[in-house]
Design a protein around this motif. Structure first.
Motif, PDB file in Angstrom:
ATOM      1  N   UNK A  31       0.845  -1.203   0.000  1.00 47.74           N
ATOM      2  CA  UNK A  31       0.000   0.000   0.000  1.00 47.74           C
ATOM      3  C   UNK A  31       0.879   1.251   0.000  1.00 47.74           C
ATOM      4  N   UNK A  32       1.942   1.234   0.776  1.00 48.36           N
ATOM      5  CA  UNK A  32       2.873   2.364   0.823  1.00 48.36           C
ATOM      6  C   UNK A  32       3.520   2.575  -0.547  1.00 48.36           C
ATOM      7  N   UNK A  33       3.925   1.474  -1.183  1.00 48.43           N
ATOM      8  CA  UNK A  33       4.574   1.590  -2.494  1.00 48.43           C
ATOM      9  C   UNK A  33       3.614   2.129  -3.556  1.00 48.43           C
ATOM     10  N   UNK A  34       2.326   1.907  -3.385  1.00 50.76           N
ATOM     11  CA  UNK A  34       1.346   2.272  -4.413  1.00 50.76           C
ATOM     12  C   UNK A  34       1.171   3.775  -4.591  1.00 50.76           C
ATOM     13  N   UNK A  35       1.692   4.565  -3.672  1.00 49.29           N
ATOM     14  CA  UNK A  35       1.555   6.019  -3.810  1.00 49.29           C
ATOM     15  C   UNK A  35       2.602   6.606  -4.756  1.00 49.29           C
ATOM     16  N   UNK A  36       3.573   5.792  -5.184  1.00 49.01           N
ATOM     17  CA  UNK A  36       4.666   6.283  -6.012  1.00 49.01           C
ATOM     18  C   UNK A  36       4.550   5.815  -7.455  1.00 49.01           C
ATOM     19  N   UNK A  37       5.233   6.537  -8.340  1.00 51.86           N
ATOM     20  CA  UNK A  37       5.310   6.166  -9.749  1.00 51.86           C
ATOM     21  C   UNK A  37       6.130   4.884  -9.909  1.00 51.86           C
ATOM     22  N   UNK A  38       6.067   4.298 -11.093  1.00 57.96           N
ATOM     23  CA  UNK A  38       6.848   3.099 -11.394  1.00 57.96           C
ATOM     24  C   UNK A  38       8.335   3.314 -11.130  1.00 57.96           C
ATOM     25  N   UNK A  39       8.865   4.456 -11.561  1.00 52.26           N
ATOM     26  CA  UNK A  39      10.252   4.861 -11.278  1.00 52.26           C
ATOM     27  C   UNK A  39      11.292   3.875 -11.810  1.00 52.26           C
ATOM     28  N   UNK A  40      11.306   3.631 -13.126  1.00 51.76           N
ATOM     29  CA  UNK A  40      12.270   2.670 -13.689  1.00 51.76           C
ATOM     30  C   UNK A  40      13.729   3.043 -13.454  1.00 51.76           C
ATOM     31  N   UNK A  41      14.016   4.330 -13.232  1.00 53.61           N
ATOM     32  CA  UNK A  41      15.405   4.738 -12.989  1.00 53.61           C
ATOM     33  C   UNK A  41      15.997   4.063 -11.761  1.00 53.61           C
ATOM     34  N   UNK A  42      15.146   3.734 -10.808  1.00 53.50           N
ATOM     35  CA  UNK A  42      15.615   3.107  -9.568  1.00 53.50           C
ATOM     36  C   UNK A  42      16.177   1.715  -9.837  1.00 53.50           C
TER      37      UNK A  42
END
Length: 259
Positions: A31-42
């Motif tokens: 649920x915490x992760x769901x607030x963020x974009x996919x962020x492929x750079x990571x």
């Protein structure tokens, strides 16, 4: 469960209770992760120039976290399995002499590479709120990922305790299965389809409860942050099968520790 008291660690009821509590941690982490974009750079290897390091930003951040935690004895605990076991640092605190519960080779059973791969490639794309990067949140994304990865890893590698408890409860049967290298027989002995179905049903209930705004509980559109069915599917497709893999790998070698 008290790791200083082996009899409490190999109690199957205590193990089940611990696994149920881990569900909460995993659900909240997603649920915490769901607030963020996919962020492929990571996740892109060598996307950022980091001195003396080859890998993704997530790998680097995870390594720093594990090295720090190793200095406060985290990975001395028998229920913790590091992603970078060869790069841990010496603890600043004096060691804890935990009683021997698992077999001597237990640390060699490590499926964290598989966990990281399915998490990045299968889970992150499904729980992220949007595609693309948010440059201001790359650090937050990696922190959230690390928390989820560590929780999932702990849950899956807890299969070692399940395997040891089952071995101790029926040594003769398992000795025959191990000597025959009967993987199918071992898997059948550790599988309880009814329990697995209850886990999936419980996860859907938790996902609906934890991921929904209480003020919208009775709305026709409760707007759950992560689809509860997705969390159950994660368990069905990855967490439960990998836990079984850990148990089977552990049991196949169990006679190494017998006289």
């Amino acid at each position: 469960m008290d790791f200083m008291k082996p009899e409490t660690v190999l109690n199957l009821d205590n193990i089940r209770q611990a696994l149920v509590r881990m569900e909460d941690t995993i659900v909240f982490g997603l649920i915490e992760r769901s607030q963020f974009y996919l962020s492929p750079s990571v996740y892109e290897v060598d996307k950022f120039s980091i001195p003396d390091f080859h890998g993704s930003f997530l790998d680097w951040a995870l390594l720093q976290m594990e090295q720090t935690h190793s200095q406060i004895r985290r990975y001395e605990a028998p229920d913790e399995t590091p992603f970078f076991p060869t790069k841990l640092l010496k603890s600043i605190l004096p060691p804890i002499n935990y009683p021997k519960v698992l077999a001597s080779y237990s640390d060699e059973i490590n499926v964290n590479d598989e966990i990281k791969e399915f998490y990045i490639n299968q889970i992150v794309p499904q729980v992220s709120c949007h595609s693309g990067d948010q440059q201001e949140n790359l650090g937050s994304v990696s922190t959230s990922d690390i928390e989820s990865l560590q929780a999932i890893s702990r849950r899956i590698h807890f299969g070692k305790f399940v395997a040891e408890a089952k071995y101790q409860s029926n040594k003769e049967m398992y000795k025959k299965l191990i000597l025959a290298k009967d993987v199918a027989g071992i898997e059948a002995s550790i599988t309880n389809s009814a329990v697995e179905q209850k886990i999936l049903e419980r996860l859907i209930e938790k996902g609906e409860s934890y991921g929904t705004d209480p003020s919208m509980k009775f709305s026709q559109n409760p707007q759950s942050k992560v689809k509860p069915e997705l969390i159950a599917q994660l368990y069905k497709d990855w967490i439960i099968p990998l836990t079984k893999k850990v148990e089977i790998d552990y049991l196949l070698r169990r006679l190494e520790d017998e006289d």
